[in-house]
Design a protein around this motif. Sequence first.
Motif, PDB file in Angstrom:
ATOM      1  N   ASP A   1      -5.131  -3.644   8.664  1.00  0.00           N
ATOM      2  CA  ASP A   1      -5.203  -3.763   7.208  1.00  0.00           C
ATOM      3  C   ASP A   1      -6.686  -3.739   6.843  1.00  0.00           C
ATOM      4  OD1 ASP A   1      -5.144  -4.463   4.537  1.00  0.00           O
ATOM      5  OD2 ASP A   1      -4.670  -6.569   4.933  1.00  0.00           O
ATOM      6  N   MET A   2      -7.247  -2.544   6.670  1.00  0.00           N
ATOM      7  CA  MET A   2      -8.662  -2.433   6.342  1.00  0.00           C
ATOM      8  C   MET A   2      -8.878  -2.859   4.892  1.00  0.00           C
ATOM      9  SD  MET A   2      -9.714  -1.589   9.273  1.00  0.00           S
ATOM     10  CE  MET A   2     -11.458  -1.242   8.983  1.00  0.00           C
ATOM     11  N   THR A   3      -9.988  -3.560   4.653  1.00  0.00           N
ATOM     12  CA  THR A   3     -10.186  -4.259   3.382  1.00  0.00           C
ATOM     13  C   THR A   3     -11.608  -4.087   2.868  1.00  0.00           C
ATOM     14  OG1 THR A   3      -8.559  -5.935   4.064  1.00  0.00           O
ATOM     15  CG2 THR A   3     -10.045  -6.522   2.264  1.00  0.00           C
ATOM     16  N   ARG A   4     -11.736  -3.757   1.594  1.00  0.00           N
ATOM     17  CA  ARG A   4     -13.047  -3.805   0.926  1.00  0.00           C
ATOM     18  C   ARG A   4     -13.196  -5.232   0.407  1.00  0.00           C
ATOM     19  NH1 ARG A   4     -12.980   2.115  -2.156  1.00  0.00           N
ATOM     20  NH2 ARG A   4     -11.119   1.270  -3.162  1.00  0.00           N
ATOM     21  N   ARG A   5     -13.755  -6.102   1.272  1.00  0.00           N
ATOM     22  CA  ARG A   5     -13.726  -7.536   0.999  1.00  0.00           C
ATOM     23  C   ARG A   5     -14.475  -7.915  -0.268  1.00  0.00           C
ATOM     24  NH1 ARG A   5     -10.066  -9.932   3.267  1.00  0.00           N
ATOM     25  NH2 ARG A   5     -10.815  -9.723   5.391  1.00  0.00           N
ATOM     26  N   ASP A   6     -15.609  -7.286  -0.511  1.00  0.00           N
ATOM     27  CA  ASP A   6     -16.377  -7.628  -1.701  1.00  0.00           C
ATOM     28  C   ASP A   6     -15.599  -7.287  -2.971  1.00  0.00           C
ATOM     29  OD1 ASP A   6     -16.635  -4.945  -1.025  1.00  0.00           O
ATOM     30  OD2 ASP A   6     -18.807  -4.862  -1.319  1.00  0.00           O
ATOM     31  N   LEU A   7     -14.912  -6.154  -2.981  1.00  0.00           N
ATOM     32  CA  LEU A   7     -14.127  -5.782  -4.152  1.00  0.00           C
ATOM     33  C   LEU A   7     -12.907  -6.679  -4.309  1.00  0.00           C
ATOM     34  CD1 LEU A   7     -14.262  -1.872  -4.003  1.00  0.00           C
ATOM     35  CD2 LEU A   7     -15.890  -3.500  -4.977  1.00  0.00           C
ATOM     36  N   GLN A   8     -12.288  -7.039  -3.195  1.00  0.00           N
ATOM     37  CA  GLN A   8     -11.149  -7.966  -3.246  1.00  0.00           C
ATOM     38  C   GLN A   8     -11.583  -9.314  -3.826  1.00  0.00           C
ATOM     39  OE1 GLN A   8      -9.817  -9.658   0.448  1.00  0.00           O
ATOM     40  NE2 GLN A   8      -7.700  -9.819  -0.239  1.00  0.00           N
ATOM     41  N   ASN A   9     -12.698  -9.827  -3.333  1.00  0.00           N
ATOM     42  CA  ASN A   9     -13.166 -11.135  -3.808  1.00  0.00           C
ATOM     43  C   ASN A   9     -13.554 -11.102  -5.281  1.00  0.00           C
ATOM     44  OD1 ASN A   9     -12.749 -12.336  -1.320  1.00  0.00           O
ATOM     45  ND2 ASN A   9     -14.857 -12.041  -0.625  1.00  0.00           N
ATOM     46  N   ASP A  10     -14.158 -10.002  -5.732  1.00  0.00           N
ATOM     47  CA  ASP A  10     -14.505  -9.882  -7.151  1.00  0.00           C
ATOM     48  C   ASP A  10     -13.261  -9.962  -8.024  1.00  0.00           C
ATOM     49  OD1 ASP A  10     -17.182  -9.645  -6.621  1.00  0.00           O
ATOM     50  OD2 ASP A  10     -17.252  -7.459  -6.839  1.00  0.00           O
ATOM     51  N   MET A  11     -12.192  -9.279  -7.606  1.00  0.00           N
ATOM     52  CA  MET A  11     -10.959  -9.303  -8.385  1.00  0.00           C
ATOM     53  C   MET A  11     -10.319 -10.693  -8.363  1.00  0.00           C
ATOM     54  SD  MET A  11     -10.606  -6.335  -9.775  1.00  0.00           S
ATOM     55  CE  MET A  11     -12.410  -6.394  -9.918  1.00  0.00           C
ATOM     56  N   LYS A  12     -10.374 -11.363  -7.211  1.00  0.00           N
ATOM     57  CA  LYS A  12      -9.831 -12.722  -7.130  1.00  0.00           C
ATOM     58  C   LYS A  12     -10.529 -13.655  -8.116  1.00  0.00           C
ATOM     59  CE  LYS A  12      -8.269 -12.884  -2.283  1.00  0.00           C
ATOM     60  NZ  LYS A  12      -8.527 -13.523  -0.970  1.00  0.00           N
ATOM     61  N   LYS A  13     -11.851 -13.559  -8.181  1.00  0.00           N
ATOM     62  CA  LYS A  13     -12.610 -14.426  -9.083  1.00  0.00           C
ATOM     63  C   LYS A  13     -12.236 -14.202 -10.540  1.00  0.00           C
ATOM     64  CE  LYS A  13     -16.616 -14.681  -5.994  1.00  0.00           C
ATOM     65  NZ  LYS A  13     -18.022 -14.232  -5.774  1.00  0.00           N
ATOM     66  N   GLN A  14     -11.850 -12.963 -10.867  1.00  0.00           N
ATOM     67  CA  GLN A  14     -11.489 -12.636 -12.237  1.00  0.00           C
ATOM     68  C   GLN A  14     -10.003 -12.833 -12.519  1.00  0.00           C
ATOM     69  OE1 GLN A  14     -13.349  -8.897 -13.741  1.00  0.00           O
ATOM     70  NE2 GLN A  14     -14.347  -8.802 -11.737  1.00  0.00           N
ATOM     71  N   GLY A  15      -9.256 -13.245 -11.489  1.00  0.00           N
ATOM     72  CA  GLY A  15      -7.831 -13.452 -11.654  1.00  0.00           C
ATOM     73  C   GLY A  15      -7.060 -12.161 -11.857  1.00  0.00           C
TER      74      GLY A  15
ATOM     75  N   LYS B   1       0.863  -1.172   0.000  1.00  0.00           N
ATOM     76  CA  LYS B   1       0.000   0.000   0.000  1.00  0.00           C
ATOM     77  C   LYS B   1       0.907   1.232   0.000  1.00  0.00           C
ATOM     78  CE  LYS B   1      -3.769  -2.153   2.674  1.00  0.00           C
ATOM     79  NZ  LYS B   1      -4.883  -1.911   3.611  1.00  0.00           N
ATOM     80  N   ALA B   2       0.331   2.364  -0.415  1.00  0.00           N
ATOM     81  CA  ALA B   2       1.090   3.613  -0.411  1.00  0.00           C
ATOM     82  C   ALA B   2       1.175   4.173   1.002  1.00  0.00           C
ATOM     83  CB  ALA B   2       0.413   4.632  -1.325  1.00  0.00           C
ATOM     84  N   PRO B   3       2.264   4.871   1.348  1.00  0.00           N
ATOM     85  CA  PRO B   3       2.350   5.515   2.664  1.00  0.00           C
ATOM     86  C   PRO B   3       1.183   6.463   2.945  1.00  0.00           C
ATOM     87  CG  PRO B   3       4.503   5.485   1.625  1.00  0.00           C
ATOM     88  CD  PRO B   3       3.525   5.015   0.584  1.00  0.00           C
ATOM     89  N   SER B   4       0.581   7.011   1.894  1.00  0.00           N
ATOM     90  CA  SER B   4      -0.547   7.936   2.076  1.00  0.00           C
ATOM     91  C   SER B   4      -1.784   7.259   2.640  1.00  0.00           C
ATOM     92  CB  SER B   4      -0.896   8.613   0.748  1.00  0.00           C
ATOM     93  OG  SER B   4      -1.247   7.656  -0.228  1.00  0.00           O
ATOM     94  N   THR B   5      -1.806   5.905   2.683  1.00  0.00           N
ATOM     95  CA  THR B   5      -2.957   5.194   3.255  1.00  0.00           C
ATOM     96  C   THR B   5      -2.877   5.109   4.778  1.00  0.00           C
ATOM     97  OG1 THR B   5      -1.904   3.012   3.026  1.00  0.00           O
ATOM     98  CG2 THR B   5      -3.227   3.785   1.173  1.00  0.00           C
ATOM     99  N   LEU B   6      -1.737   5.518   5.369  1.00  0.00           N
ATOM    100  CA  LEU B   6      -1.580   5.452   6.825  1.00  0.00           C
ATOM    101  C   LEU B   6      -2.529   6.420   7.532  1.00  0.00           C
ATOM    102  CD1 LEU B   6       2.305   5.339   7.098  1.00  0.00           C
ATOM    103  CD2 LEU B   6       0.745   3.482   7.729  1.00  0.00           C
ATOM    104  N   VAL B   7      -3.060   5.966   8.661  1.00  0.00           N
ATOM    105  CA  VAL B   7      -3.928   6.779   9.518  1.00  0.00           C
ATOM    106  C   VAL B   7      -3.465   6.561  10.945  1.00  0.00           C
ATOM    107  CG1 VAL B   7      -6.280   7.219  10.293  1.00  0.00           C
ATOM    108  CG2 VAL B   7      -5.880   6.443   7.958  1.00  0.00           C
TER     109      VAL B   7
ATOM    110  N   PRO C   1      -5.417  -8.340 -10.225  1.00  0.00           N
ATOM    111  CA  PRO C   1      -4.872  -7.779  -8.979  1.00  0.00           C
ATOM    112  C   PRO C   1      -5.991  -7.171  -8.141  1.00  0.00           C
ATOM    113  CG  PRO C   1      -3.547  -7.100 -10.863  1.00  0.00           C
ATOM    114  CD  PRO C   1      -4.772  -7.745 -11.423  1.00  0.00           C
ATOM    115  N   TRP C   2      -5.864  -7.289  -6.806  1.00  0.00           N
ATOM    116  CA  TRP C   2      -6.936  -6.794  -5.936  1.00  0.00           C
ATOM    117  C   TRP C   2      -6.541  -5.566  -5.143  1.00  0.00           C
ATOM    118  CZ3 TRP C   2      -4.621  -8.787  -1.417  1.00  0.00           C
ATOM    119  CH2 TRP C   2      -4.021 -10.038  -1.534  1.00  0.00           C
ATOM    120  N   CYS C   3      -5.769  -4.666  -5.793  1.00  0.00           N
ATOM    121  CA  CYS C   3      -5.382  -3.395  -5.161  1.00  0.00           C
ATOM    122  C   CYS C   3      -6.604  -2.596  -4.732  1.00  0.00           C
ATOM    123  CB  CYS C   3      -4.551  -2.560  -6.130  1.00  0.00           C
ATOM    124  SG  CYS C   3      -3.108  -3.393  -6.795  1.00  0.00           S
ATOM    125  N   ILE C   4      -7.675  -2.630  -5.519  1.00  0.00           N
ATOM    126  CA  ILE C   4      -8.868  -1.854  -5.207  1.00  0.00           C
ATOM    127  C   ILE C   4      -9.497  -2.299  -3.892  1.00  0.00           C
ATOM    128  CG2 ILE C   4     -10.494  -3.353  -6.457  1.00  0.00           C
ATOM    129  CD1 ILE C   4     -11.895  -0.761  -7.402  1.00  0.00           C
ATOM    130  N   GLY C   5      -9.265  -3.538  -3.502  1.00  0.00           N
ATOM    131  CA  GLY C   5      -9.809  -4.037  -2.248  1.00  0.00           C
ATOM    132  C   GLY C   5      -8.928  -3.758  -1.049  1.00  0.00           C
TER     133      GLY C   5
END
Length: 235
Positions: A114-128, A59-65, A130-134
């Motif tokens: 590590d906060m995660t958009r699980r639905d978006l991650q899983n969608d990308m996994k199914k399509q093979g 992840k980018a350093p800018s994602t730190l909180v 990268p799941w950066c969006i998740g």
Amino acid sequence: MTTSYLWTPPPVYSLPVRGSSDRLPIQRLFFVGRNYHAHAVEMGRPVDKSVEVPFYFTKAPSTLVESGATVAYPPGTKDYHHEMELVLAIGTAGFRVSEADAPSLIYGYACGLDMTRRDLQNDMKKQGRPWCIGKGFDDSAPIGPITPAAQAGDMAHMAQAAIWLQVNGQDRQRSRLDQLIWSVAETIAHLSNAWALQPGDLIYTGTPEGVGPVLAGDVLEAGIDGLASLRLRVA
């Protein structure tokens, strides 16, 4: 000669250090995937350490909180998940280091999410794909203050530490650091064969079982024995 930029460069990202007025400047953020057996099972992908090796995402350093912040419920998801992790702060450069030498690279430790958009991650996994969006969205890497290794204790002491996360005062995740599939030393040694580690690199070492959704209005509190705790509110 003064350099002129088209717009203001981003700030130096940094974190507070427990017991010090100096801040730790951040270089890169590495995340270890599936590093607790029980979590790997709950995600449907058990790990056989005898034939598998660790894998990573960034992840980018800018994602730190920083701890104490309030973050917005992120856009594009209906399944926003928490994942509590031990974070290693690298303080000494190292490339292809041995497991025996790996602890000498650590400046300190922190509690991280590590906060995660699980639905978006899983969608990308199914399509093979990268799941950066998740994973790598804004405010997706909350973290507590850095506790220097000298204050936290040696590796044997750290391995016995409890790791936990509560949502609105109710336990969600609770385990111990000795349940890591790949230990801190193994992780650093393996990662340093792929990247030349630099001071300011952060390594999120993986999450135990119990990951799950959070909602707007939830308050997350997390801790690891001997480290500064982490608190986060979802707007």
